[in-house]
Design an enzyme around this catalytic site. Structure first.
Site: not given
Ligand code: PGA
Length: 309
Positions: A61, A63, A153, A155, A225, A231, A271
């Protein structure tokens, strides 16, 4: 006709007594509700037989990152590293998909042409086509070669206010257009601290799957998640992650039956990095990884995909 095998509480207890962590459930076998409860209580994972033969899904992903040129370059680097410079090497232990920003999807689609790497969208409109300025429909995404679309997601839920009903609408749009939705679920730190992880996962999962047929449910990928792990460099313990992913399969089993749950694809995200991916991918209930930051580096993403599943 051979009788379907019944998995009972005794089977779970036997695994536990031998110090085992997982019980292989043959396809078509029926797990009694008591056996499911005992498995949860005793920490025994119910792992569908054949899971090891299925490729792990490793999804990147990207983003809201990068220019068009960077998107093309990253896609080419991943494609080259995965497929070699000649013909695709055929199925490996992992199946890859890239989720670029929407505006870069078409270019990445070209860069991936002829490879086994699939394409996904990070979002889609909950509306259909027509007078919805700014909307990108599921049909448009399918038309330019997307196989998957992320929905829900954290976010999107947090920054754009995608509530459970919007997430459910997007998921249905994706299914109707022939896409495979990747439903993201997970608890915040506050919810975790309040011991509400399982309630949150149950609520988000059931809200999204409500009213789907078993055939539709089987086409949904779920990504667990934990919001606090995204992140941040933080990850849950392996047993907490396994417990969460097993509980998602449990909800699917109760709602759609053991066949759907046995074939369900549940990913871990948050992460994921080269140094921890193999441990998550080895968990009994884990069918792959949703990778954010680490998917922006071709070499690290490829290392994650090559990690033993
Ligand atoms: P990350 O994000 O691997 O940077 O923690 C995962 C995600 O948001 O799908």
């Amino acid at each position: 006709m051979t009788a379907k095998r019944l998995i009972t509480i005794t089977d779970v207890e036997v695994v536990r007594e031998k110090g085992g962590a997982a019980l292989e459930v043959p396809s078509g076998a029926i797990v009694t509700p008591l056996a499911r409860d005992a498995a949860r209580r005793l920490g025994v994972a119910l792992a569908p037989a054949g899971k090891r033969e299925r490729p792990a899904l490793v999804f990147g992903n990207w983003k809201a990152n990068g220019t068009l040129a960077q998107a093309r370059r990253l896609a080419r680097e991943v494609a080259l590293g995965w497929c070699g410079s000649g013909a695709p090497l055929g199925p490996r232990r992992a199946a890859l998909a890239l989720f670029p920003p929407l505006v870069h999807v078409a270019a990445v689609s070209e860069a991936l042409a002829g490879t086994s790497i699939a394409l996904g969208a990070q979002d889609l409109s909950e509306k259909g086509g027509g007078a919805f300025t700014g909307g990108v429909t599921a049909e448009m995404l399918a038309d330019i070669g997307c196989r998957y679309a992320l929905v829900g997601h954290s976010e999107r839920r947090r920054e754009f206010g995608d509530a459970d009903d919007v997430v459910a609408a997007k998921l249905r749009r994706a299914l109707a257009a022939g896409l495979e939705p990747v439903l993201c679920v997970g608890e915040t730190l506050e919810e975790r601290d309040a011991a509400r992880t399982h309630a949150v996962l149950r609520g988000q999962t059931l809200a999204a799957f409500d009213g789907l047929s078993a055939e539709q449910a089987a086409r949904v990928v779920v990504a667990y998640e934990p919001v606090w792990a995204i992140g941040t460099g933080l990850t849950p313990s392996l047993s907490d992650a396994e417990d969460a992913m097993a509980s998602i399969k449990d909800h699917l089993a109760r709602k759609f039956g053991d066949e759907v749950a046995g074939g369900a694809r549940v990913l871990y995200g948050g992460s994921v990095a080269a140094e921890n991916a193999a441990r998550f991918l080895a968990l009994a209930s884990c069918d792959g990884a949703l990778v954010g930051g680490a998917s922006l580096k071709a070499r690290e993403f490829l290392t994650i995909a090559g990690a033993p599943a």
